[in-house]
Scaffold this motif. Sequence first.
Motif, short mmCIF file in Angstrom:
data_model
loop_
_atom_site.label_atom_id
_atom_site.label_comp_id
_atom_site.label_asym_id
_atom_site.label_seq_id
_atom_site.Cartn_x
_atom_site.Cartn_y
_atom_site.Cartn_z
N ALA A 36 0.84 -1.20 0.00
CA ALA A 36 0.00 0.00 0.00
C ALA A 36 0.87 1.25 0.00
N LYS A 37 1.93 1.27 0.82
CA LYS A 37 2.84 2.41 0.84
C LYS A 37 3.47 2.63 -0.52
N ASP A 38 3.89 1.55 -1.16
CA ASP A 38 4.51 1.66 -2.48
C ASP A 38 3.54 2.21 -3.52
N VAL A 39 2.31 1.72 -3.49
CA VAL A 39 1.33 2.17 -4.48
C VAL A 39 0.94 3.63 -4.22
N VAL A 40 0.84 4.03 -2.96
CA VAL A 40 0.54 5.43 -2.65
C VAL A 40 1.65 6.32 -3.20
N GLN A 41 2.89 5.93 -2.96
CA GLN A 41 4.02 6.71 -3.45
C GLN A 41 3.99 6.78 -4.98
N ASP A 42 3.78 5.65 -5.63
CA ASP A 42 3.72 5.63 -7.09
C ASP A 42 2.56 6.45 -7.62
N THR A 43 1.44 6.44 -6.90
CA THR A 43 0.26 7.20 -7.31
C THR A 43 0.55 8.70 -7.32
N PHE A 44 1.13 9.19 -6.24
CA PHE A 44 1.41 10.62 -6.18
C PHE A 44 2.52 11.01 -7.15
N PHE A 45 3.47 10.13 -7.37
CA PHE A 45 4.51 10.41 -8.36
C PHE A 45 3.90 10.52 -9.76
N LYS A 46 3.00 9.59 -10.07
CA LYS A 46 2.34 9.62 -11.38
C LYS A 46 1.50 10.89 -11.54
N ILE A 47 0.84 11.29 -10.48
CA ILE A 47 0.03 12.50 -10.52
C ILE A 47 0.90 13.73 -10.76
N LEU A 48 2.10 13.74 -10.18
CA LEU A 48 3.02 14.85 -10.40
C LEU A 48 3.31 15.05 -11.89
N LYS A 49 3.34 13.95 -12.63
CA LYS A 49 3.65 14.01 -14.06
C LYS A 49 2.40 14.12 -14.93
N SER A 50 1.24 14.10 -14.32
CA SER A 50 -0.02 14.06 -15.06
C SER A 50 -0.38 15.40 -15.68
N LYS A 51 -0.89 15.32 -16.87
CA LYS A 51 -1.40 16.52 -17.55
C LYS A 51 -2.81 16.87 -17.05
N GLU A 52 -3.41 15.98 -16.31
CA GLU A 52 -4.77 16.18 -15.80
C GLU A 52 -4.79 16.84 -14.43
N LEU A 53 -3.65 17.18 -13.92
CA LEU A 53 -3.54 17.71 -12.56
C LEU A 53 -4.45 18.91 -12.31
N LEU A 54 -4.57 19.77 -13.28
CA LEU A 54 -5.39 20.97 -13.12
C LEU A 54 -6.88 20.71 -13.34
N ASN A 55 -7.22 19.53 -13.83
CA ASN A 55 -8.60 19.21 -14.16
C ASN A 55 -9.26 18.26 -13.17
N ILE A 56 -8.64 18.04 -12.04
CA ILE A 56 -9.18 17.11 -11.05
C ILE A 56 -10.42 17.72 -10.40
N ILE A 57 -11.54 17.04 -10.57
CA ILE A 57 -12.80 17.51 -9.98
C ILE A 57 -13.13 16.68 -8.74
#
Length: 87
Positions: A36-57
């Motif tokens: 779970a810790k690994d997936v949380v870390q990977d999730t936030f890392f992926k979000i950092l690179k996401s082009k959708e970051l500004l469109n999160i509703i």
Amino acid sequence: MPDQAHLALIVNDLYREHHFWLYQWLRKKLNSRDRAKDVVQDTFFKILKSKELLNIIEPKAFLCTTAKHIIIDQEKKKKIEHAYLQY
């Protein structure tokens, strides 16, 4: 286009508000604290690179979807590695 400082603030807020919740959800789903810790870390890392970051509703839905995709990718990789080792 927003600058890096603005994007960092968005991710920081998202992390502060939802990190613990996401970890708890993944810990129950995966039945593993470490994974779970690994997936949380990977999730936030992926979000950092996401082009959708500004469109999160819906942040929780976005985090869940991203985490699920990471889990699926990990499972695919694990199957490929297992098949390779069996070859």
